[in-house]
Design a protein around this motif. Structure first.
Motif, PDB file in Angstrom:
ATOM      1  N   MET A 158      28.285 -32.829  -4.611  1.00  0.00           N
ATOM      2  CA  MET A 158      27.066 -32.920  -5.424  1.00  0.00           C
ATOM      3  C   MET A 158      26.134 -33.938  -4.774  1.00  0.00           C
ATOM      4  O   MET A 158      26.512 -35.090  -4.566  1.00  0.00           O
ATOM      5  CB  MET A 158      27.434 -33.373  -6.838  1.00  0.00           C
ATOM      6  N   VAL A 159      24.921 -33.497  -4.438  1.00  0.00           N
ATOM      7  CA  VAL A 159      23.978 -34.336  -3.703  1.00  0.00           C
ATOM      8  C   VAL A 159      22.682 -34.464  -4.483  1.00  0.00           C
ATOM      9  O   VAL A 159      22.100 -33.460  -4.926  1.00  0.00           O
ATOM     10  CB  VAL A 159      23.690 -33.747  -2.301  1.00  0.00           C
ATOM     11  N   ASP A 160      22.255 -35.696  -4.665  1.00  0.00           N
ATOM     12  CA  ASP A 160      20.965 -36.006  -5.301  1.00  0.00           C
ATOM     13  C   ASP A 160      20.808 -35.313  -6.649  1.00  0.00           C
ATOM     14  O   ASP A 160      19.830 -34.606  -6.905  1.00  0.00           O
ATOM     15  CB  ASP A 160      19.806 -35.655  -4.357  1.00  0.00           C
ATOM     16  N   ILE A 161      21.772 -35.549  -7.520  1.00  0.00           N
ATOM     17  CA  ILE A 161      21.716 -35.030  -8.889  1.00  0.00           C
ATOM     18  C   ILE A 161      20.798 -35.940  -9.708  1.00  0.00           C
ATOM     19  O   ILE A 161      21.048 -37.149  -9.825  1.00  0.00           O
ATOM     20  CB  ILE A 161      23.118 -34.985  -9.518  1.00  0.00           C
ATOM     21  N   HIS A 162      19.765 -35.360 -10.243  1.00  0.00           N
ATOM     22  CA  HIS A 162      18.743 -36.127 -10.975  1.00  0.00           C
ATOM     23  C   HIS A 162      18.536 -35.494 -12.347  1.00  0.00           C
ATOM     24  O   HIS A 162      18.254 -34.299 -12.448  1.00  0.00           O
ATOM     25  CB  HIS A 162      17.425 -36.132 -10.192  1.00  0.00           C
ATOM     26  N   ALA A 163      18.696 -36.301 -13.376  1.00  0.00           N
ATOM     27  CA  ALA A 163      18.536 -35.801 -14.751  1.00  0.00           C
ATOM     28  C   ALA A 163      17.094 -35.933 -15.205  1.00  0.00           C
ATOM     29  O   ALA A 163      16.424 -36.922 -14.910  1.00  0.00           O
ATOM     30  CB  ALA A 163      19.447 -36.576 -15.693  1.00  0.00           C
ATOM     31  N   GLU A 164      16.648 -34.918 -15.922  1.00  0.00           N
ATOM     32  CA  GLU A 164      15.293 -34.959 -16.477  1.00  0.00           C
ATOM     33  C   GLU A 164      15.238 -35.892 -17.690  1.00  0.00           C
ATOM     34  O   GLU A 164      14.233 -36.575 -17.913  1.00  0.00           O
ATOM     35  CB  GLU A 164      14.883 -33.543 -16.893  1.00  0.00           C
ATOM     36  N   THR A 165      16.340 -35.946 -18.442  1.00  0.00           N
ATOM     37  CA  THR A 165      16.374 -36.699 -19.691  1.00  0.00           C
ATOM     38  C   THR A 165      17.113 -38.016 -19.500  1.00  0.00           C
ATOM     39  O   THR A 165      18.240 -38.028 -18.978  1.00  0.00           O
ATOM     40  CB  THR A 165      17.079 -35.875 -20.791  1.00  0.00           C
ATOM     41  N   ALA A 172      14.528 -42.324 -13.845  1.00  0.00           N
ATOM     42  CA  ALA A 172      13.403 -42.792 -13.031  1.00  0.00           C
ATOM     43  C   ALA A 172      13.288 -41.916 -11.783  1.00  0.00           C
ATOM     44  O   ALA A 172      14.288 -41.352 -11.308  1.00  0.00           O
ATOM     45  CB  ALA A 172      13.600 -44.256 -12.652  1.00  0.00           C
ATOM     46  N   ALA A 173      12.090 -41.824 -11.253  1.00  0.00           N
ATOM     47  CA  ALA A 173      11.809 -40.834 -10.207  1.00  0.00           C
ATOM     48  C   ALA A 173      12.671 -41.002  -8.964  1.00  0.00           C
ATOM     49  O   ALA A 173      12.939 -40.020  -8.260  1.00  0.00           O
ATOM     50  CB  ALA A 173      10.336 -40.908  -9.822  1.00  0.00           C
ATOM     51  N   ASP A 174      13.114 -42.214  -8.683  1.00  0.00           N
ATOM     52  CA  ASP A 174      13.879 -42.438  -7.448  1.00  0.00           C
ATOM     53  C   ASP A 174      15.386 -42.443  -7.680  1.00  0.00           C
ATOM     54  O   ASP A 174      16.140 -42.749  -6.759  1.00  0.00           O
ATOM     55  CB  ASP A 174      13.453 -43.755  -6.796  1.00  0.00           C
ATOM     56  N   THR A 175      15.832 -42.121  -8.881  1.00  0.00           N
ATOM     57  CA  THR A 175      17.262 -42.232  -9.178  1.00  0.00           C
ATOM     58  C   THR A 175      17.966 -40.899  -8.994  1.00  0.00           C
ATOM     59  O   THR A 175      17.464 -39.847  -9.386  1.00  0.00           O
ATOM     60  CB  THR A 175      17.497 -42.733 -10.610  1.00  0.00           C
ATOM     61  N   ALA A 176      19.144 -40.967  -8.423  1.00  0.00           N
ATOM     62  CA  ALA A 176      19.966 -39.782  -8.231  1.00  0.00           C
ATOM     63  C   ALA A 176      21.423 -40.202  -8.201  1.00  0.00           C
ATOM     64  O   ALA A 176      21.729 -41.392  -8.072  1.00  0.00           O
ATOM     65  CB  ALA A 176      19.586 -39.073  -6.930  1.00  0.00           C
TER      66      ALA A 176
END
Lengths: 179, 179
Positions: free
Chosen positions: B36-43, B106-110
């Motif tokens: 799993m690479v750069d998983i970013h949640a919207e919520t 936040a936009a830079d978090t993954a």
């Protein structure tokens, strides 16, 4: 071909550090350290990275560090968080081991995974597991280190070294998932 | 070569409610690995969970018995520890299993990680899994999670689903077979 691809092999012999300068082309990198031997007893194996346009190996990290240890004597046998070995937005080289070396046969070995260093959107995660022979009080230390490099600038270089003295051994760089 | 990875499928979540692999999980491989690479949640504070299916993805809800250990460290150095997480393990329940806890948005978090699933096609044994995940947690902090368990079912598993506990998510998940 989709397996881990061996990209580079470095065989330092009394080197001050080992750098890998191409972190492009793959989504996941793995660095495997084998028989890493410090010239000075009781050294920490460490790493840092350099971001594109950066001033050197000094990027900001937040990290965790825990280990399991057991003495050759049979005493010990603990699992613990190491609050002195992590970083909270620090820029130092991150420890991967705690006190490698001392005897002629005392080394460390393990793996470090680095995810998508070329990203210009997200922070860059890593996690590692290195086992070391801590010879001044003979024991095995199984070190688990993880964290993120808190920058959205692409990471272009990675550097490994012992705290003081030189490094001898093998470090291999692999890539997975071409990007 | 024994232990070689073969990339079987890639799923990209792009503001998606879930991601599924509904083909390619069969008796061809004894082990599957999901990176799993750069998983970013919207919520903000959503978790990332997974479950498996024995009917090609028509339903997900196999009994799971699992454990989870976590090391964390806050960016402000306000806390750091290693502990067992009794709130996130499963005791023979059909819930989705937590993989990543309480993501920052936040936009830079993954977040990143890997999940290993062993012999899903077995019809006479339970199916084991383990994962390592690195999570950029709201706070902010780094969580390094070690989750393991088994699907307590003797039917063949042939699909797997990843989803946030609320909202949508982004990222890439790569499914490999291990030869």
């Amino acid at each position: 071909m989709s397996d881990w691809k061996l990209l580079n092999t470095s065989t330092p012999s009394g080197a001050s550090s080992v750098s890998f300068t191409d972190l492009t082309g793959y989504k996941i990198f793995k660095f495997v350290g084998i028989d890493l031997f410090p010239s000075t007893a009781g050294q920490e194996l460490k790493f840092q990275v350099n971001a594109s346009g950066g001033s050197g190996f000094n990027e900001t990290m937040t990290t965790t560090f825990f280990d399991a240890d057991n003495l050759e004597s049979g005493s010990g046998g603990t699992l613990q968080y190491e609050a002195n070995d992590d970083q909270a937005q620090g820029t130092a080289y991150q420890k991967l081991t705690r006190a490698t070396g001392g005897d002629a046969d005392a080394t460390c070995a393990g793996e470090l995974f680095l995810f998508n260093p070329a990203s210009t959107t997200y922070v860059k995660h890593f996690y590692s597991r290195f086992n070391e022979y801590f010879s001044s009080s003979p024991r095995t230390l199984d070190n688990f280190v993880a964290g993120y490099i808190n920058t959205t600038t692409a990471i272009t270089e990675i550097d490994f070294k012992f705290n003081t003295g030189t490094i001898t051994g093998v470090i291999k760089q692999y890539g997975l998932v071409a990007s | 070569m024994s232990g070689a990875l073969k990339l079987l499928s890639t799923q990209t979540a792009s503001n998606s409610a879930s991601v599924e692999f509904t083909s390619g999980i069969d008796s061809t491989y004894d082990e599957y690995v999901f990176y799993m690479v750069d998983i970013h949640a919207e919520t903000l504070t959503a978790d990332i969970d997974f479950q498996c299916s024995t009917n090609g993805g028509s339903s997900y809800g196999i009994n799971i018995v699992s454990s989870i250990s976590m090391a964390y460290h806050q960016e402000n150095d306000g806390g750091a520890a290693l502990s067992y997480q009794t709130g996130f393990d499963e005791a023979n329940t059909t819930n989705f299993q937590l993989l990543m806890y309480y993501l920052d948005n936040a936009a830079d978090t993954a977040s990143v990680g890997e999940l290993h699933l062993f012999r899903p096609s077995s019809t006479d044994r339970v199916k084991h899994f383990y994962s390592t995940t690195n999570v950029h947690v709201a706070g902010p902090r780094i969580d390094n999670n070690y989750i393991a368990g088994y699907f307590n079912n003797l039917s063949a598993i042939n699909a797997i689903k990843f989803q946030p506990s609320s909202g949508n998510f982004y990222g890439n998940i790569y499914m490999f077979g291990v030869k």
